[in-house]
Design an enzyme around this catalytic site. Structure first.
Site, PDB file in Angstrom:
ATOM      1  N   TYR A 146       0.765  -1.311  -0.065  1.00 28.92           N
ATOM      2  CA  TYR A 146       0.120   0.090   0.016  1.00 28.92           C
ATOM      3  C   TYR A 146       1.051   1.415   0.008  1.00 28.92           C
ATOM      4  O   TYR A 146       1.938   1.145  -0.369  1.00 28.92           O
ATOM      5  CB  TYR A 146      -0.849  -0.181   1.214  1.00 28.92           C
ATOM      6  CG  TYR A 146      -1.981   0.917   1.404  1.00 28.92           C
ATOM      7  CD1 TYR A 146      -2.916   0.803   0.476  1.00 28.92           C
ATOM      8  CD2 TYR A 146      -2.105   1.675   2.394  1.00 28.92           C
ATOM      9  CE1 TYR A 146      -4.191   1.408   0.452  1.00 28.92           C
ATOM     10  CE2 TYR A 146      -3.412   2.545   2.601  1.00 28.92           C
ATOM     11  CZ  TYR A 146      -4.223   2.671   1.656  1.00 28.92           C
ATOM     12  OH  TYR A 146      -5.334   3.397   1.615  1.00 28.92           O
ATOM     13  N   ARG A 156      -5.556  10.339 -11.254  1.00 27.00           N
ATOM     14  CA  ARG A 156      -4.913  10.889 -10.298  1.00 27.00           C
ATOM     15  C   ARG A 156      -4.516   9.839  -9.057  1.00 27.00           C
ATOM     16  O   ARG A 156      -5.258   9.569  -8.172  1.00 27.00           O
ATOM     17  CB  ARG A 156      -5.993  11.838  -9.723  1.00 27.00           C
ATOM     18  CG  ARG A 156      -5.459  12.876  -8.563  1.00 27.00           C
ATOM     19  CD  ARG A 156      -5.181  12.493  -7.280  1.00 27.00           C
ATOM     20  NE  ARG A 156      -6.174  12.213  -6.379  1.00 27.00           N
ATOM     21  CZ  ARG A 156      -6.336  11.160  -5.531  1.00 27.00           C
ATOM     22  NH1 ARG A 156      -5.284   9.963  -5.357  1.00 27.00           N
ATOM     23  NH2 ARG A 156      -7.056  11.081  -4.541  1.00 27.00           N
ATOM     24  N   LYS A 160      -5.306  -1.465  -2.691  1.00 27.00           N
ATOM     25  CA  LYS A 160      -6.416  -1.344  -1.782  1.00 27.00           C
ATOM     26  C   LYS A 160      -7.196  -2.750  -1.560  1.00 27.00           C
ATOM     27  O   LYS A 160      -7.772  -2.879  -0.428  1.00 27.00           O
ATOM     28  CB  LYS A 160      -7.911  -0.559  -2.705  1.00 27.00           C
ATOM     29  CG  LYS A 160      -7.047   0.966  -2.797  1.00 27.00           C
ATOM     30  CD  LYS A 160      -7.372   1.899  -1.456  1.00 27.00           C
ATOM     31  CE  LYS A 160      -6.825   3.256  -1.653  1.00 27.00           C
ATOM     32  NZ  LYS A 160      -7.164   4.062  -0.208  1.00 27.00           N
ATOM     33  N   GLU A 168     -11.795   4.878  -6.959  1.00 23.63           N
ATOM     34  CA  GLU A 168     -10.418   5.266  -6.381  1.00 23.63           C
ATOM     35  C   GLU A 168      -9.495   6.001  -7.253  1.00 23.63           C
ATOM     36  O   GLU A 168      -9.438   5.617  -8.619  1.00 23.63           O
ATOM     37  CB  GLU A 168      -9.742   3.996  -6.188  1.00 23.63           C
ATOM     38  CG  GLU A 168      -8.848   4.143  -4.967  1.00 23.63           C
ATOM     39  CD  GLU A 168      -8.989   4.610  -3.635  1.00 23.63           C
ATOM     40  OE1 GLU A 168      -9.846   3.998  -3.191  1.00 23.63           O
ATOM     41  OE2 GLU A 168      -8.382   5.437  -3.008  1.00 23.63           O
ATOM     42  N   ASP A 169      -9.270   7.172  -6.747  1.00 25.65           N
ATOM     43  CA  ASP A 169      -8.041   7.975  -7.398  1.00 25.65           C
ATOM     44  C   ASP A 169      -8.496   8.428  -8.970  1.00 25.65           C
ATOM     45  O   ASP A 169      -7.597   8.145 -10.099  1.00 25.65           O
ATOM     46  CB  ASP A 169      -6.798   7.215  -7.501  1.00 25.65           C
ATOM     47  CG  ASP A 169      -6.096   7.134  -6.322  1.00 25.65           C
ATOM     48  OD1 ASP A 169      -6.936   7.610  -5.181  1.00 25.65           O
ATOM     49  OD2 ASP A 169      -4.773   6.906  -5.826  1.00 25.65           O
ATOM     50  N   ASP A 194     -13.889   6.502  -2.584  1.00 25.32           N
ATOM     51  CA  ASP A 194     -13.093   6.508  -1.283  1.00 25.32           C
ATOM     52  C   ASP A 194     -12.454   7.636  -0.916  1.00 25.32           C
ATOM     53  O   ASP A 194     -12.149   8.267   0.037  1.00 25.32           O
ATOM     54  CB  ASP A 194     -12.051   5.300  -1.459  1.00 25.32           C
ATOM     55  CG  ASP A 194     -11.123   5.110  -0.244  1.00 25.32           C
ATOM     56  OD1 ASP A 194     -11.611   5.080   0.847  1.00 25.32           O
ATOM     57  OD2 ASP A 194      -9.937   4.517  -0.669  1.00 25.32           O
ATOM     58  N   ASP A 195     -12.110   8.331  -2.105  1.00 31.39           N
ATOM     59  CA  ASP A 195     -11.118   9.625  -1.841  1.00 31.39           C
ATOM     60  C   ASP A 195     -12.069  10.577  -1.232  1.00 31.39           C
ATOM     61  O   ASP A 195     -11.552  11.649  -0.586  1.00 31.39           O
ATOM     62  CB  ASP A 195     -10.587  10.165  -3.058  1.00 31.39           C
ATOM     63  CG  ASP A 195      -9.505   8.956  -3.638  1.00 31.39           C
ATOM     64  OD1 ASP A 195      -8.549   8.597  -2.991  1.00 31.39           O
ATOM     65  OD2 ASP A 195      -9.710   8.218  -4.735  1.00 31.39           O
ATOM     66  N   ASN A 247      -0.376  11.634  -0.177  1.00 28.62           N
ATOM     67  CA  ASN A 247       0.543  10.532  -0.641  1.00 28.62           C
ATOM     68  C   ASN A 247       1.245  10.582  -1.867  1.00 28.62           C
ATOM     69  O   ASN A 247       0.800  11.208  -2.711  1.00 28.62           O
ATOM     70  CB  ASN A 247      -0.357   9.367  -0.421  1.00 28.62           C
ATOM     71  CG  ASN A 247      -1.084   9.023   1.038  1.00 28.62           C
ATOM     72  OD1 ASN A 247      -0.245   9.025   1.921  1.00 28.62           O
ATOM     73  ND2 ASN A 247      -2.383   8.807   0.966  1.00 28.62           N
TER      74      ASN A 247
HETATM   75  N1  LIG Z   1      -4.447  10.334   3.569  1.00 24.88           N
HETATM   76  C1  LIG Z   1      -5.476   9.626   3.028  1.00 24.88           C
HETATM   77  O1  LIG Z   1      -6.123   8.811   3.194  1.00 24.88           O
HETATM   78  C2  LIG Z   1      -5.604  10.474   1.672  1.00 24.88           C
HETATM   79  C3  LIG Z   1      -4.897  11.214   0.877  1.00 24.88           C
HETATM   80  N2  LIG Z   1      -5.251  11.685  -0.200  1.00 24.88           N
HETATM   81  C4  LIG Z   1      -4.088  12.390  -0.840  1.00 24.88           C
HETATM   82  O2  LIG Z   1      -4.592  13.825  -1.113  1.00 24.88           O
HETATM   83  C5  LIG Z   1      -3.914  14.616  -2.269  1.00 24.88           C
HETATM   84  C6  LIG Z   1      -4.997  15.306  -3.033  1.00 24.88           C
HETATM   85  O3  LIG Z   1      -5.886  14.238  -3.729  1.00 24.88           O
HETATM   86  P1  LIG Z   1      -7.265  14.914  -4.481  1.00 24.88           P
HETATM   87  O4  LIG Z   1      -7.962  15.963  -3.552  1.00 24.88           O
HETATM   88  O5  LIG Z   1      -7.892  13.907  -4.748  1.00 24.88           O
HETATM   89  O6  LIG Z   1      -6.443  15.434  -5.642  1.00 24.88           O
HETATM   90  P2  LIG Z   1      -6.951  16.738  -6.506  1.00 24.88           P
HETATM   91  O7  LIG Z   1      -5.820  16.710  -7.548  1.00 24.88           O
HETATM   92  O8  LIG Z   1      -8.412  16.542  -6.771  1.00 24.88           O
HETATM   93  O9  LIG Z   1      -6.617  18.157  -5.550  1.00 24.88           O
HETATM   94  C7  LIG Z   1      -5.285  18.536  -5.328  1.00 24.88           C
HETATM   95  C8  LIG Z   1      -5.833  19.991  -4.644  1.00 24.88           C
HETATM   96  O10 LIG Z   1      -4.709  20.576  -4.467  1.00 24.88           O
HETATM   97  C9  LIG Z   1      -4.394  21.892  -4.669  1.00 24.88           C
HETATM   98  N3  LIG Z   1      -3.094  22.202  -4.813  1.00 24.88           N
HETATM   99  C10 LIG Z   1      -2.265  22.082  -5.779  1.00 24.88           C
HETATM  100  N4  LIG Z   1      -0.990  22.698  -5.251  1.00 24.88           N
HETATM  101  C11 LIG Z   1      -1.058  23.327  -4.447  1.00 24.88           C
HETATM  102  C12 LIG Z   1      -0.320  24.291  -3.690  1.00 24.88           C
HETATM  103  N5  LIG Z   1       0.817  24.652  -3.953  1.00 24.88           N
HETATM  104  N6  LIG Z   1      -0.955  24.744  -2.407  1.00 24.88           N
HETATM  105  C13 LIG Z   1      -2.084  24.729  -1.995  1.00 24.88           C
HETATM  106  N7  LIG Z   1      -2.898  23.869  -2.741  1.00 24.88           N
HETATM  107  C14 LIG Z   1      -2.429  23.170  -3.789  1.00 24.88           C
HETATM  108  C15 LIG Z   1      -5.090  22.013  -6.050  1.00 24.88           C
HETATM  109  O11 LIG Z   1      -5.582  23.265  -6.358  1.00 24.88           O
HETATM  110  C16 LIG Z   1      -6.376  20.990  -5.883  1.00 24.88           C
HETATM  111  O12 LIG Z   1      -7.331  21.788  -5.330  1.00 24.88           O
HETATM  112  C17 LIG Z   1      -3.124  13.222  -3.100  1.00 24.88           C
HETATM  113  O13 LIG Z   1      -1.548  13.375  -2.638  1.00 24.88           O
HETATM  114  C18 LIG Z   1      -3.671  12.147  -2.349  1.00 24.88           C
HETATM  115  O14 LIG Z   1      -2.629  11.026  -2.195  1.00 24.88           O
HETATM  116  C19 LIG Z   1      -6.200  11.413  -0.913  1.00 24.88           C
HETATM  117  C20 LIG Z   1      -7.261  10.739  -0.645  1.00 24.88           C
HETATM  118  C21 LIG Z   1      -7.024   9.923   0.777  1.00 24.88           C
HETATM  119  C1  LIG Z   2      -5.046   7.045   0.501  1.00 26.43           C
HETATM  120  C2  LIG Z   2      -5.779   7.532  -0.670  1.00 26.43           C
HETATM  121  O1  LIG Z   2      -6.748   6.947  -1.226  1.00 26.43           O
HETATM  122  C3  LIG Z   2      -5.017   8.135  -1.487  1.00 26.43           C
HETATM  123  O2  LIG Z   2      -3.732   8.792  -1.400  1.00 26.43           O
HETATM  124  O3  LIG Z   2      -5.359   8.550  -2.774  1.00 26.43           O
HETATM  125 MG   LIG Z   3      -7.203   7.203  -3.274  1.00 25.74          MG
END
Ligand SMILES: NC(=O)C1=CN([C@@H]2O[C@H](COP(=O)(O)OP(=O)(O)OC[C@H]3O[C@@H](n4cnc5c(N)ncnc54)[C@H](O)[C@@H]3O)[C@@H](O)[C@H]2O)C=CC1
Ligand SMILES: CC(=O)C(=O)O
Ligand SMILES: [Mg+2]
Length: 604
Positions: free
Chosen positions: A130, A183, A201, A272-273, A295-296, A446
């Site tokens: 993962y 993504r 996952k 997912e993603d 999930d996201d 991540n």
């Molecule tokens: N810990 C967890 O369980 C999870 C973590 N994530 C992580 O969250 C991150 C984002 O995922 P999503 O929202 O789906 O992506 P996304 O691409 O939909 O959104 C990214 C956002 O970050 C903003 N952004 C980009 N550069 C930036 C900067 N320099 N300053 C401020 N904001 C900025 C963008 O404008 C956009 O609004 C990924 O790295 C993903 O791995 C996502 C889901 C679960």
């Molecule tokens: C953990 C997860 O779902 C992500 O980083 O997109």
């Molecule tokens: Mg995800």
């Protein structure tokens, strides 16, 4: 008729398990001879007893000595330990990929042993199968590819999916994780290479929720990629064309969903993603038609809300104080907006005020800075969370993270931006001026290199009394004098397995906000006060099956309360509704698959 004795007995069996001598039920196999050895679902390698070798036509196809499951398990772990020793001092990525390869080879060969190794050592192996290693695997997928896993539906398969779905060899599929690779974690568009995410996952589904690996299906929907590097790569394994857009894209997803539910009406599809626009659009399009969730957006929101509520408790305050917490969310994508929506709904429920009023404590920042109603081309998905300039004295549209943190002095700074290191020294130091004596920093992006800050930097610059969470694992931080800075893995892995299993056992045809809220509340109340006060907000991943049993039960009970539960097998809605909370947890636990070699019985 469902009976309590039976599931309690089954769960006791599961718990008394490690290499127990209890004989598991038989497993029907329609193959013989070498075909069995080459099928990882049934293969036991040298573990086939002699009588079974005779019955299945395996005699002579294996070395004569029979090795027990326990010996095979030890043998694998010994090889793994040797690999660790032999790769000491090598670059981290090299070591991580070597570890992934050895696990993947076992996965390809013998699923029972693979999942036993994984389940019994989940804390050690989760970072390999993962996040973070799965990200590296996706980036290198075309080069690492040896054998396919899961199904691939591409834009070229339009009109064929209804028949293609029958190419999958399993009669029953419970859990599907679907991506279009647009993504992948914080790594962007990886096209077909994103298949590693559904695989990872679903490994977590087996490990955490005990979903039978014969009933899972990872799926890649390949509609092209906009990643120029991949399009130019000779070895790239996906469609070498730009991504489909608009109606053309949706037609493909529609066809896939219809094919899935035509063959497996009771399956659950986890999205997912997907890039944000399609994440929201598909959730809206399907959530009232199919048993699916994103999930996201939804899993992440639940885990983050549990972390935010845990932070309030860690400050020694009553939960009702959540409504006074100032929270800055950095990242206005599918994850960040999902978190805001759920957190605002929670404040609104707690105070009885409208969601509009509940928004005042929340600040949203994206790549262009603080999101306000003055933004040109404000994204409609972010619009409900945009600040009215009248309400943010001293701040303007597009204010930077440091400006917002200095002005707002938030209780919580939460990153879902995908941008590594964006919580730099200056930002972290500014968190020292937080109005809270125990501010929280969640660097949830991540994989590790995309985390908004490291655990060490957070404790070093923001102070030793912070609460810290990250999406990918970091070691706890040694603060000296015997003090430890606890690292929480704020990752949706604490919820999605329970959401899936609870829904499956409930027999509900939809996954509602109420079921998701129940999952989040369950996780939020899981930790004891003494741990929370130390800054430990989530349980250790070693106890992920226990957490998942509780979360699954909460989801199931919510489905019953909403009169959506139709039950499963001989446990109908009546039986489900008569179960106490404890009985529901036991019922969920007793339905978790645990890997043991079952006697194989050949049937033509
Ligand atoms: N810990 C967890 O369980 C999870 C973590 N994530 C992580 O969250 C991150 C984002 O995922 P999503 O929202 O789906 O992506 P996304 O691409 O939909 O959104 C990214 C956002 O970050 C903003 N952004 C980009 N550069 C930036 C900067 N320099 N300053 C401020 N904001 C900025 C963008 O404008 C956009 O609004 C990924 O790295 C993903 O791995 C996502 C889901 C679960
Ligand atoms: C953990 C997860 O779902 C992500 O980083 O997109
Ligand atoms: Mg995800």
């Amino acid at each position: 008729m469902w009976n309590l004795v039976r599931f309690v007995a089954a769960s006791n069996l599961a718990r008394s398990r490690r290499f127990s001598s209890a004989i598991p039920g038989p497993c029907i196999v329609h193959k013989r001879g070498a075909d069995i050895l080459h099928d990882p679902w049934f293969n036991k390698d040298t573990g086939f007893p002699l009588t079974e070798r005779d019955r299945l036509g395996l005699r002579g196809l294996l070395p004569p000595r029979v090795i027990s499951f326990e010996q095979q398990y030890d043998r694998f772990l010994n090889s793994y330990r040797s690999l660790e020793k032999n790769t000491q001092g090598q670059p981290d990525n090299f070591v991580s990929l070597a570890k992934w390869r050895i696990l993947n080879r076992l996965h390809d060969r013998n699923e029972t042993l693979y999942y036993r190794v994984l389940i019994d050592n989940i804390k050690e192996f989760a970072p390999i199968i993962y996040t973070p290693t799965v990200g590296l695997v996706c980036q290198n997928y075309s080069g690492l590819f040896r054998r396919p896993r899961g199904m691939y539906f591409s834009a070229k398969d339009k009109g064929e999916m209804m028949s293609m779905i029958y190419n999958w060899p399993a009669q029953k599929v419970d859990m599907i994780v679907l991506t279009d690779g647009s993504r992948i974690l914080g790594l962007g568009d990886l096209g077909v290479q994103g298949i590693g995410i559904p695989i990872g996952k679903l490994d977590m589904y087996v490990a955490a929720a005990g979903i039978n690996p014969r009933h899972i299906l990872p799926v890649m929907l390949d509609v092209g990629t906009n990643n120029e590097k991949l399009l130019q790569d000779r070895l790239y394994l996906g469609l070498r064309q730009p991504r489909l857009e608009g109606e053309e894209y949706l037609t493909i997803v529609d066809e896939f969903m219809e094919a899935v539910y035509a063959r497996w009406p009771k399956a659950i599809v986890q999205f997912e993603d997907f890039q944000m626009k399609w994440a929201f659009e598909t959730l809206e399009r399907y959530h009232k038609r199919f048993c699916m969730f994103n999930d996201d957006i939804q899993g992440t929101a639940g885990v983050a809300l549990a972390g935010l509520l845990g932070t309030v408790r860690a400050q020694g305050l009553p939960l009702s104080d959540f409504v006074n917490q100032k929270i800055v969310v950095v990242g206005a994508g599918s994850a960040g907006l999902g978190v805001l929506k759920m957190a605002i709904q929670a404040v609104s429920r707690m105070t009885g005020c409208s969601e509009t009023a509940a928004k005042s404590q929340f600040f949203l920042i994206d790549k262009d800075g603080l999101v306000t109603t003055e933004r040109n081309n404000l994204d409609p998905a972010a619009a409900p969370f945009a600040k009215n300039p009248r309400d943010i004295e001293g701040l303007t549209e597009g204010a930077s993270i440091i400006e917002v943190v200095k002005k707002v002095k938030p209780h919580v700074l939460l990153g879902l931006s995908g941008v590594g290191g964006i919580f730099n020294e200056e930002v972290l130091k500014a968190m020292k001026e937080s109005v809270s004596t125990k501010p929280a920093i969640f660097a949830m992006s991540n994989p590790t290199m995309n985390a908004e800050c490291t655990a060490i930097d957070a404790f070093k610059h923001a102070g030793e009394n912070i609460v810290f969470g990250s999406g990918s694992p970091f070691d706890n931080v040694n603060l000296g004098n015997g003090k430890v800075g606890h690292v929480n893995q704020a990752n949706n892995m604490y919820l999605f397995p329970g959401i899936g299993l609870g829904t499956l056992l409930s027999g509900a045809h939809l996954i509602t906000d109420g079921m998701l809220q129940a999952a989040s509340e369950c996780l939020a109340s899981y930790m004891k006060e003494e741990d929370i006060l130390k800054g430990i907000l989530y349980p250790s991943i070693s106890s992920i099956r226990d957490v998942t049993a509780e979360v699954g039960a909460a989801v199931l009970r919510a489905a019953v309360a909403e009169e959506l539960a139709e039950g499963q097998g001989d446990v109908g809605p009546r039986e489900l509704s008569h179960m106490s909370k404890e009985e529901t947890v036991e019922y969920v636990r007793s339905n978790m698959w645990y890997p043991v070699y079952s006697p194989l019985v050949h049937e033509k």
